[in-house]
Every structure is written in structure tokens, then in C-alpha cells.
Scaffold this active site. Sequence first.
Site, PDB file in Angstrom:
ATOM      1  N   CYS A 135      18.102 -32.572  -2.388  1.00 35.10           N
ATOM      2  CA  CYS A 135      17.624 -32.843  -1.032  1.00 35.10           C
ATOM      3  C   CYS A 135      17.046 -31.568  -0.411  1.00 35.10           C
ATOM      4  O   CYS A 135      17.721 -30.539  -0.343  1.00 35.10           O
ATOM      5  CB  CYS A 135      18.807 -33.341  -0.210  1.00 35.10           C
TER       6      CYS A 135
ATOM      7  N   HIS B 226      11.019 -37.471  -1.284  1.00 35.33           N
ATOM      8  CA  HIS B 226      10.221 -38.687  -1.414  1.00 35.33           C
ATOM      9  C   HIS B 226       8.733 -38.428  -1.663  1.00 35.33           C
ATOM     10  O   HIS B 226       8.028 -39.303  -2.150  1.00 35.33           O
ATOM     11  CB  HIS B 226      10.324 -39.515  -0.128  1.00 35.33           C
TER      12      HIS B 226
ATOM     13  N   CYS C 130       9.985 -32.469   0.330  1.00 35.31           N
ATOM     14  CA  CYS C 130      10.891 -33.587   0.601  1.00 35.31           C
ATOM     15  C   CYS C 130      10.972 -34.417  -0.670  1.00 35.31           C
ATOM     16  O   CYS C 130       9.967 -34.601  -1.358  1.00 35.31           O
ATOM     17  CB  CYS C 130      10.360 -34.437   1.751  1.00 35.31           C
TER      18      CYS C 130
ATOM     19  N   GLU D 195       9.581 -45.473   0.555  1.00 32.41           N
ATOM     20  CA  GLU D 195      10.652 -46.442   0.279  1.00 32.41           C
ATOM     21  C   GLU D 195      10.163 -47.885   0.315  1.00 32.41           C
ATOM     22  O   GLU D 195      10.761 -48.765  -0.290  1.00 32.41           O
ATOM     23  CB  GLU D 195      11.819 -46.241   1.256  1.00 32.41           C
TER      24      GLU D 195
ATOM     25  N   ASP E 216      21.887 -35.827  -3.397  1.00 33.08           N
ATOM     26  CA  ASP E 216      20.833 -36.042  -2.410  1.00 33.08           C
ATOM     27  C   ASP E 216      21.419 -36.890  -1.283  1.00 33.08           C
ATOM     28  O   ASP E 216      22.472 -37.510  -1.443  1.00 33.08           O
ATOM     29  CB  ASP E 216      19.648 -36.774  -3.067  1.00 33.08           C
ATOM     30  N   SER E 217      20.686 -36.943  -0.181  1.00 35.37           N
ATOM     31  CA  SER E 217      21.125 -37.790   0.923  1.00 35.37           C
ATOM     32  C   SER E 217      21.045 -39.272   0.542  1.00 35.37           C
ATOM     33  O   SER E 217      21.618 -40.108   1.223  1.00 35.37           O
ATOM     34  CB  SER E 217      20.237 -37.530   2.137  1.00 35.37           C
TER      35      SER E 217
HETATM   36  N1  DGL Z   1      16.258 -36.235   0.874  1.00 32.38           N
HETATM   37  C1  DGL Z   1      15.634 -35.853   2.117  1.00 32.38           C
HETATM   38  C2  DGL Z   1      14.855 -34.548   1.897  1.00 32.38           C
HETATM   39  O1  DGL Z   1      14.431 -34.226   0.806  1.00 32.38           O
HETATM   40  C3  DGL Z   1      14.732 -36.951   2.657  1.00 32.38           C
HETATM   41  C4  DGL Z   1      15.479 -38.135   3.193  1.00 32.38           C
HETATM   42  C5  DGL Z   1      16.427 -37.765   4.333  1.00 32.38           C
HETATM   43  O2  DGL Z   1      15.958 -37.492   5.444  1.00 32.38           O
HETATM   44  O3  DGL Z   1      17.618 -37.745   4.094  1.00 32.38           O
HETATM   45  O4  DGL Z   1      14.671 -33.803   2.823  1.00 32.38           O
END
Ligand code: DGL
Length: 265
Positions: free
Chosen positions: A74, A187, A185, A153, A11-12
Site C-alpha cells: 500500500c 490501483h 497507488c 475497482e 495492503d489496505s
Molecule cells: N492501497 C491504497 C494505496 O496504494 C489505495 C486504496 C486505499 O485508499 O486504501 O495508497
Amino acid sequence: MKANRPIGIFDSGVGGLTVLREIEKILPHEDIIYFGDTARVPYGNKSKATVIKFSAESIHFLLGKRAKMVIVACNTSSSLALDYLTNNFSVPVIGVIEAGVKRALKATKGKKIGVIGTRSTIQSKSYEKAIHRKDRTVKVLSRACPLFVPLAEEGILSGEIVEEVIKMYLSTMKAKGIDAIILGCTHYPLLKRTIALYLKNTHIVDSAKEVALHAKEILRRYYLFNRNKKKGKVEFYVTDEPQGFLKLAKLFLKRQIPHPKVLHV
Ligand code: DGL
């Protein structure tokens, strides 16, 4: 034996822990390598070329750790880079889009699905295209919800502030009568309850849960289930100092995690 190698998740940053949480529930005997690119987060407003480059680097790292399969947790990477990744690596690589779409199509009765995600995910129309590949008659209402990431977050998951933001982003879809919504997403599953309270009779599709079910199906298809019957181990890797990740991991996983190792990208 290949089957006893770990699953790679990337993931990012920290958000993919929502996927890890579901994998741990559904595949408890699997070892996992989690890679969070915390030095370069967010991906949600980056270009396709950049997201492909970062995602490919993450997979190289996971393959170096002998991953038997990679889950692109992600949504932004899944939207912009999955085609490239599936065509350029030899292990199965799965993203979150198809699994979420499958569930949403099962859930919608009125054929009106809402999709929410980062700006890059929504601009890519990845969910919309995947839905229309399966059923052209479904109406898709999409909306980028960038404020949901910092709210999650900060642990602001319910109450007045988040309710106002949800209303701001989702009132149009609600008025137009969607009956299923994809949380596109990493989150957003943290805000699931508050979103459900606002949307009422709408089926909430949690991509994290759906991709875990898909991962199980892939392991079965390729005879890759770990044969060990003990609880799987998880190793964490990040690309920036780990303090923030450790703090947020507690919020996302509801448990303390071992100290992640830091890689410099
Ligand atoms: N992990 C990213 C997503 O699911 C969200 C956070 C980011 O923008 O990196 O799109």
C-alpha cells in the site's frame, strides 16, 4: 530454515494484488501470505496515526504466520508508516516509495517528475521528499487522483469516462512537460495503458513492478531465497466478508484465487 518461510504482503485491501502479481513473476518459488485489510479500506484518506496502527497490526499478523520479510504494498502505508514499521519489527520491511523513486530518477531526462496517489500519500509528500533526498534539482509535480481507485475497482480501465478523468487530473503536469510519472497507488497500474496513451512520451513508473525487483535484491542480500524449486503457494487473508475481494481479485490477477480466510479486526 528461515529462507523457506513465506513473504508477507499487506495492503489496505485488494490493490496490493498488483504487487503480488509482480512478485509471482519475479520470484516464482516464493510462498506468499497476502493480507488485505478489507474491513478498514480505504487508507488513502486516513490520518498518519490510524494508518500506522492498522499497518502495525497487519505486520503482527504476518509475523505470526512466520513471514521472513514484509512488503508494504500500500502506497499510503508506505508513505505514512514505513519509518515506524522498519524501526519496530525485526524482519526486513520494504515499501513501494524508494523503488519507484529510483526508477523515475533513472528515467527522467528533463528532471521533471509527476507523482500521483491517494490524498494521504500526496499530502505526506513522501515521494517528493524521497526524490529530493537523491536529487534536489528535480522538479516534482504531484496530484491526488482519488477517482482512479473506484474506476479501477469498477473495471473501467479505458474509454471516454476514464479518459476525461485522466485529462482532468493530469493535464497540468502534461502541459508543464513531465517526462516520467510515478503511479503512487496500488490501483493505478490497472490504468497504465490509458494513462500512457494520454501522456505519450512519458515514462510510466509502476511502483508494483519496482518493489518486486527491490524485494528480490533484499532476499539476495540476506540469503533468503526459498530453496524449493516448485511453484510457490499463496494464502489470502482478509478482514471482511470475502465476496468483493474475490470478484476484484479476478480483475487484478486475471485468475481465480482460492477462498480467502477471514480475520476479525
Ligand atoms: N492501497 C491504497 C494505496 O496504494 C489505495 C486504496 C486505499 O485508499 O486504501 O495508497
